[in-house]
Design an enzyme around this catalytic site. Structure first.
Site, mmCIF file in Angstrom:
data_model
loop_
_atom_site.group_PDB
_atom_site.id
_atom_site.type_symbol
_atom_site.label_atom_id
_atom_site.label_comp_id
_atom_site.label_asym_id
_atom_site.label_seq_id
_atom_site.Cartn_x
_atom_site.Cartn_y
_atom_site.Cartn_z
ATOM 1 N N GLY A 43 40.897 45.920 48.726
ATOM 2 C CA GLY A 43 41.017 46.511 50.314
ATOM 3 C C GLY A 43 41.115 45.296 51.318
ATOM 4 O O GLY A 43 41.734 45.557 52.494
ATOM 5 N N TYR A 50 38.152 33.155 42.108
ATOM 6 C CA TYR A 50 37.986 34.088 40.798
ATOM 7 C C TYR A 50 39.365 34.576 40.165
ATOM 8 O O TYR A 50 40.315 34.729 41.293
ATOM 9 C CB TYR A 50 36.993 35.214 41.207
ATOM 10 C CG TYR A 50 35.939 35.210 40.223
ATOM 11 C CD1 TYR A 50 34.871 34.569 40.222
ATOM 12 C CD2 TYR A 50 35.936 36.625 39.193
ATOM 13 C CE1 TYR A 50 33.849 34.689 39.406
ATOM 14 C CE2 TYR A 50 34.777 36.455 38.332
ATOM 15 C CZ TYR A 50 33.900 35.791 38.379
ATOM 16 O OH TYR A 50 32.772 35.835 37.514
ATOM 17 N N PHE A 65 35.096 43.128 49.153
ATOM 18 C CA PHE A 65 36.140 44.275 48.706
ATOM 19 C C PHE A 65 37.377 43.563 48.225
ATOM 20 O O PHE A 65 38.317 43.721 49.127
ATOM 21 C CB PHE A 65 36.296 45.229 49.942
ATOM 22 C CG PHE A 65 34.948 45.742 50.408
ATOM 23 C CD1 PHE A 65 33.952 45.226 50.911
ATOM 24 C CD2 PHE A 65 34.657 47.214 50.178
ATOM 25 C CE1 PHE A 65 33.154 45.910 51.414
ATOM 26 C CE2 PHE A 65 33.889 48.018 50.469
ATOM 27 C CZ PHE A 65 32.664 47.147 51.137
ATOM 28 N N ASP A 66 37.481 43.007 47.140
ATOM 29 C CA ASP A 66 38.751 42.220 46.757
ATOM 30 C C ASP A 66 40.012 42.821 47.052
ATOM 31 O O ASP A 66 41.177 42.323 47.122
ATOM 32 C CB ASP A 66 38.605 41.722 45.436
ATOM 33 C CG ASP A 66 37.749 40.518 45.248
ATOM 34 O OD1 ASP A 66 36.603 40.724 44.597
ATOM 35 O OD2 ASP A 66 38.024 39.687 45.861
ATOM 36 N N TYR A 114 41.113 37.678 37.932
ATOM 37 C CA TYR A 114 41.016 38.834 37.358
ATOM 38 C C TYR A 114 42.271 39.475 36.720
ATOM 39 O O TYR A 114 43.231 39.368 37.281
ATOM 40 C CB TYR A 114 40.631 39.922 38.398
ATOM 41 C CG TYR A 114 39.054 39.695 39.024
ATOM 42 C CD1 TYR A 114 38.056 40.146 38.261
ATOM 43 C CD2 TYR A 114 39.331 39.460 40.608
ATOM 44 C CE1 TYR A 114 36.946 39.884 39.182
ATOM 45 C CE2 TYR A 114 38.128 39.258 41.164
ATOM 46 C CZ TYR A 114 36.839 39.493 40.647
ATOM 47 O OH TYR A 114 35.556 39.370 41.091
ATOM 48 N N ASP A 155 44.361 59.797 37.983
ATOM 49 C CA ASP A 155 44.685 61.021 38.286
ATOM 50 C C ASP A 155 45.430 61.725 37.014
ATOM 51 O O ASP A 155 46.548 61.441 36.610
ATOM 52 C CB ASP A 155 45.963 60.987 39.341
ATOM 53 C CG ASP A 155 46.406 62.227 39.764
ATOM 54 O OD1 ASP A 155 46.044 63.013 39.217
ATOM 55 O OD2 ASP A 155 47.253 62.215 40.697
ATOM 56 N N GLY A 212 44.185 42.755 49.661
ATOM 57 C CA GLY A 212 45.328 43.262 49.169
ATOM 58 C C GLY A 212 45.771 42.443 47.795
ATOM 59 O O GLY A 212 46.437 41.475 47.584
HETATM 60 CU CU LIG Z 1 30.772 36.905 38.222
#
Ligand SMILES: [Cu+2]
Length: 686
Positions: free
Chosen positions: A349, A431, A346-347, A433, A499, A352
């Site tokens: 939560g 990784y 869960f990258d 992102y 939202d 952080g």
């Molecule tokens: Cu991948």
């Protein structure tokens, strides 16, 4: 991280050093004249004329370094805050929407901070609110059972403990590695917990091993089969699991030019210059460009956040989104081996994500003509830390905007498109992102996630071929990407919390499906198909999945605002690449990540509902977040609607993605539908 998760101590050190050095040294290149958080797009005034803003100017401006200091002083002085407490999260506590919408420049600002307070020895977590004006804690309450995200301090503390442990040293020695200092120890959130031996009342972390030696990239040489379990509550190694020796991959795979070898001929220069400056303005954290207006911030957990996105339409500033952010991620791996089955990151939560924001490199991560903004976070002990150039804002060519060549008179009308990009990048262990919000002149928006970095590697015996249905296969769970290096199949799921405020808060949700009509009176020529709109009136009705057969899309509609054609104003969520989870529905991970069960969710706004897998996914109980909240089954008719969109990438690794992945992208678009009565980009000049 796909592939992964954690940031190594070495990487952390490098990052911290980078921050310190860059904070002091002038930045080379055109942006050097620019204190990032005082972006001023138009007039390139000398740097001394542009002081960094010391005080927030808007209720949604993120906490400043001096505000963080005040927050921590107030917390440290509070009798319920333990002396040795950590602060895994300190962020602005956003005021109510009414208060924010009513704000006018110059009005006094309410400034509250939200803090997670963690006492590790007693394993107790508290949530506190600090009023910055009063410099006082106004609320503090314990959150029983909550495990805050893994702290950077823990990433630093764990590797030496593991390296010193006799069983770990023995496992390393068994693999022919003689120098323990050559071993990179990479902590991971514990993932799966065995309640018999790993009670949730203890804070846990696991650690993987890599042979790094003198190389820069340790991830290329996994030391397979060795996993340490560390009890963080007592800060000791609980046990070391050795599930069997596999060969340590022989090849190093550093990514610098010297290690790569012969380079191709470089292409000739291609310059992007804006001699008269950019066409956008940045004032504090507000950006205006080509009729768009929005604010941005970098949240310590969510990373890049957009606020109050609106579009100017004939003098009217029309709201579209109140807030847009990444709410959670999940990266599950497909290998059932005991050293792999717990790897489900869960990258956001668990780690952080926002605090792992990189400082963008000029000319590679972002173009040199970009404007940059710093981000300020609190470290685990509450000390402010600045990430220079955390956000890049820049214009780029967008190809053809629209065009028509008129055959009958030979006339061509066409326009060139310009795009505005707001970009930020995080590195979570192996990784990397990136997150791009792209604004276009036709009032469309796009979110692109950029995936790159190093795939999580498994050391394998290349000679050990298995068979499946009579065919020889390398493995059913991974693909070979280098000698003795396999990359395990995995998926990356992202959930974005959107939202919406389409022309105001009172919105409804509709689903659009396209259907071919059956042969019959309505379809005698067999070509007829129709678009059908269905209201998703409640939270249970609004749990939906993609359907290629019906070209399914979703609309957030303001039923009370109509265009000149009499149609209701709406924005459409147009999916891009997506996936379904391959985790078994009963798998403990999927039980904790219920947001992956549907691509589309919608809820009625509640300020306490911000993270799709719940506020504390680290060591979480099943059912948190969206599955729990939507049991209320609130109405979505003329409500303040929040859309939660889950998209995934199924990553079956290729050798061409080793030792570093070229960028791959996924995301979604937001398109106006009868928000206007004609093409809003018709007025773009040639
Ligand atoms: Cu991948």
């Amino acid at each position: 991280m796909p592939c992964g998760q954690t940031r190594t101590r070495a990487a952390l050190l490098v990052r911290h050093l980078t921050i310190c050095v860059i904070a002091i040294l002038p930045i080379p290149g055109p942006a050097s004249a620019q204190p990032a958080s005082s972006l001023k797009a138009q007039a390139p005034a000398p740097p001394e004329a542009r002081p960094l803003p010391r005080a927030p100017k808007h209720p949604l401006d993120p906490l400043t370094a001096s505000e963080i200091t005040v927050v921590v002083e107030a917390l440290r002085a509070h009798p319920e805050v333990p002396a040795q407490a950590f602060f895994p999260t300190i962020a602005l506590r956003e005021p109510s929407k009414d208060e924010v919408r009513a704000f006018k420049p110059g009005m006094p600002l309410r400034r509250d901070a939200f803090a997670v307070v963690f006492d590790r020895p007693s394993n107790r977590t508290f949530e506190a609110i600090v009023n910055l004006r009063a410099k006082a804690v106004t609320s503090i309450k314990e959150v029983p059972g909550a495990q805050p995200l893994i702290m950077l301090e823990e990433f630093d503390r764990v590797p030496p403990l593991v390296r010193a442990h006799p069983a770990f040293r023995e496992a390393i020695r068994k693999r022919g590695i003689t120098n323990i200092d050559d071993v990179q120890v990479d902590p991971w959130a514990p993932g799966l917990l065995d309640p018999r031996t790993e009670p949730r009342t203890t804070r846990w972390i696991r650690a993987l091993a890599y042979l790094k030696g003198k190389q820069n990239n340790g991830y290329a040489r996994p030391i397979e089969g060795v996993v340490a379990l560390v009890n963080l509550t007592e800060m000791r190694v609980e046990r070391v699991i050795d599930s069997g020796v596999s060969p340590v991959p022989p090849q190093t795979a550093d990514l610098d030019e010297r290690a790569i070898g012969a380079l191709r001929e470089a292409p000739k220069p291609l310059q992007h210059v804006q001699p008269r400056g950019p066409s956008f303005t940045v004032s504090g954290h507000e950006v205006r460009w080509q009729k768009w207006r929005f604010r941005f911030s970098v949240h310590p957990r969510e990373g890049l956040v957009l606020h109050m996105v609106s579009y100017e339409d004939q003098g009217r500033v029309r709201p579209i989104l109140y807030r847009a952010s990444l709410s959670e991620m999940l990266v599950p791996y497909a290998d059932p081996a005991s050293s792999w089955s717990f790897r489900n990151a869960f990258d956001e939560g668990e780690y952080g994500l926002g605090r792992l924001t990189d400082s963008l490199e000029l000319g590679t991560d972002a173009p040199r003509h970009a404007r940059f903004s710093d981000a300020v976070f609190a470290d685990d002990l509450g000390k402010p830390m600045t990430v220079p150039r955390a956000v890049a804002i820049y214009e780029r060519d967008g190809g053809i905007l629209w065009k028509h060549f008129e055959y009958y008179n030979g006339r061509s009308d066409s326009r060139r498109a310009r795009e505005l990009v707001v970009f930020s990048l995080v590195t979570v262990g192996n990784y990397d992102y990136g997150f791009s919000w792209i604004f276009r002149q036709d009032a469309t928006m796009e979110l692109q996630v950029v995936l790159t970095g190093i795939m999580l590697a498994k050391g394998v015996d290349t000679n050990a071929v298995s068979t499946h249905n009579g065919d020889e296969v390398e493995s059913r769970f991974w693909h070979l990407v280098a000698p003795n290096v396999a990359s395990v199949h995995h998926q990356h799921f992202f959930n974005f919390r959107l939202d919406f405020d389409v022309d105001g808060a009172a919105n409804s949700v509709r689903e659009v499906n396209v259907r071919a009509l059956p042969r019959g009176a309505e379809n005698p020529t067999l070509n007829a198909f129709v678009m059908e709109e269905t209201a998703l009136g409640t939270e249970s009705e609004a749990q939906r999945d993609l359907n290629l057969a019906t070209a399914r899309r979703w609309l957030v509609v303001n039923p009370d605002v109509r265009n000149s054609l009499g149609q209701s104003a709406a924005y459409l969520l147009a999916p891009g690449e997506n996936a379904v989870p391959y985790l078994h529905p009963d798998s403990p991970i999927r039980q904790r990540a219920g947001f992956v069960n549907h691509h589309f969710w919608a809820t009625a706004f509640n300020p306490g509902e911000q993270y799709a897998a719940g506020a504390y996914p680290n060591q979480s109980e099943p059912g948190q977040g969206l599955p729990a909240w939507t049991r209320a089954n609130r109405s979505l008719a003329r409500q303040d609607v929040v859309v939660w969109y889950t998209f995934g990438i199924t990553h079956v690794p290729r050798p061409e993605e080793w030792p570093v992945m070229s960028v791959t992208m996924a995301g979604f678009k937001l398109l106006p539908v009868s928000f206007f009565a004609r093409n809003p980009a018709l007025d773009v000049p040639k």
